[in-house]
Design a protein around this motif. Structure first.
Motif, short mmCIF file in Angstrom:
data_model
loop_
_atom_site.label_atom_id
_atom_site.label_comp_id
_atom_site.label_asym_id
_atom_site.label_seq_id
_atom_site.Cartn_x
_atom_site.Cartn_y
_atom_site.Cartn_z
N LYS A 45 -37.22 -59.01 12.23
CA LYS A 45 -38.06 -60.21 12.16
C LYS A 45 -37.27 -61.43 11.71
O LYS A 45 -37.41 -61.90 10.59
CB LYS A 45 -39.24 -59.95 11.22
CG LYS A 45 -40.38 -60.91 11.38
CD LYS A 45 -41.59 -60.46 10.56
CE LYS A 45 -42.78 -61.35 10.78
NZ LYS A 45 -43.93 -60.91 10.03
N PRO A 46 -36.46 -61.99 12.63
CA PRO A 46 -35.71 -63.21 12.28
C PRO A 46 -36.67 -64.37 12.01
O PRO A 46 -37.82 -64.35 12.47
CB PRO A 46 -34.88 -63.49 13.53
CG PRO A 46 -34.91 -62.25 14.33
CD PRO A 46 -36.17 -61.53 13.97
N ASN A 47 -36.19 -65.38 11.32
CA ASN A 47 -37.07 -66.52 11.04
C ASN A 47 -37.38 -67.29 12.32
O ASN A 47 -36.66 -67.19 13.32
CB ASN A 47 -36.49 -67.41 9.93
CG ASN A 47 -35.24 -68.14 10.35
OD1 ASN A 47 -35.18 -68.77 11.39
ND2 ASN A 47 -34.23 -68.06 9.51
N VAL A 48 -38.44 -68.05 12.27
CA VAL A 48 -38.94 -68.76 13.46
C VAL A 48 -37.91 -69.75 13.99
O VAL A 48 -37.72 -69.86 15.20
CB VAL A 48 -40.29 -69.45 13.18
CG1 VAL A 48 -40.75 -70.28 14.36
CG2 VAL A 48 -41.35 -68.42 12.80
N LEU A 49 -37.22 -70.45 13.11
CA LEU A 49 -36.23 -71.42 13.56
C LEU A 49 -35.12 -70.74 14.35
O LEU A 49 -34.70 -71.22 15.39
CB LEU A 49 -35.65 -72.20 12.38
CG LEU A 49 -34.59 -73.24 12.73
CD1 LEU A 49 -35.14 -74.28 13.70
CD2 LEU A 49 -34.09 -73.92 11.47
N SER A 50 -34.65 -69.59 13.87
CA SER A 50 -33.62 -68.84 14.60
C SER A 50 -34.13 -68.41 15.97
O SER A 50 -33.44 -68.55 16.98
CB SER A 50 -33.18 -67.61 13.81
OG SER A 50 -32.52 -67.99 12.63
#
Length: 176
Positions: A45-50
């Protein structure tokens, strides 16, 4: 048929675009180790910006990446409703920058320079303690240097205003 995972979709899209992990890292500004973990399925679950940056470079729908990462519907809705058209790339070889962040930083700098301009315009040189202690010649030099600083501040203000206007123009074009 292979199950779609975040790892398989990102790796497949990257290979389809024909770039290495290292190049994707350079273009997105995401650490190469993080990208490797995403492609191995170790980073679920990478961050949304990434994900937004990966989506932009690899031409994958952000919504698909968010779903594959396990974000819930509410988080996906929020991420998709946030203006994500404010991403810009200076050229094909540079990292992604957030134009909106640059504009906001410039606005903050502009405010500070405008305040400085107002303060500097109200200065009574005769009442500045530091200047009182200087010789007449050094006092004139100091005041001249300070007036040059005021002039340079004016130029900075002008350039910042132009930069903000151009950035807003680009941002408005991308959102319309």
């Amino acid at each position: 048929m292979e199950d779609k995972t975040l790892a398989s979709v990102v790796k497949s899209a990257r290979e389809k675009v024909g770039i290495s992990q290292r190049e994707l890292s350079r273009r997105t500004g995401i650490d190469n180790n993080t990208l490797a973990k995403i492609e191995k399925g170790e980073r679920k679950k990478p961050n949304v910006l990434s994900l937004r940056k990966i989506s932009y470079i690899l031409n994958i729908k952000l919504e698909e990446l968010l779903r594959l990462s396990g974000y819930n519907e509410q988080d996906i809705e929020v991420a998709l409703n946030k203006n994500h058209n404010n991403i810009t790339i200076l050229n094909t070889n540079s990292t992604i920058i957030m134009l909106e962040d640059i504009i906001n930083d410039s606005k903050n700098e502009l405010i500070a320079k405008e305040i400085l301009k107002e303060i500097m315009s109200k200065i009574d040189y005769e009442n500045i303690d530091y200047l009182k202690n200087l010789s007449s010649k050094n006092k004139k030099i100091a005041i001249k240097n300070f007036k040059n600083l005021i002039k340079n501040n004016e130029e900075d203000i002008k350039h910042l205003k132009e930069s903000i206007e151009k950035g807003l123009e680009i941002l408005n074009r991308k959102t319309n």
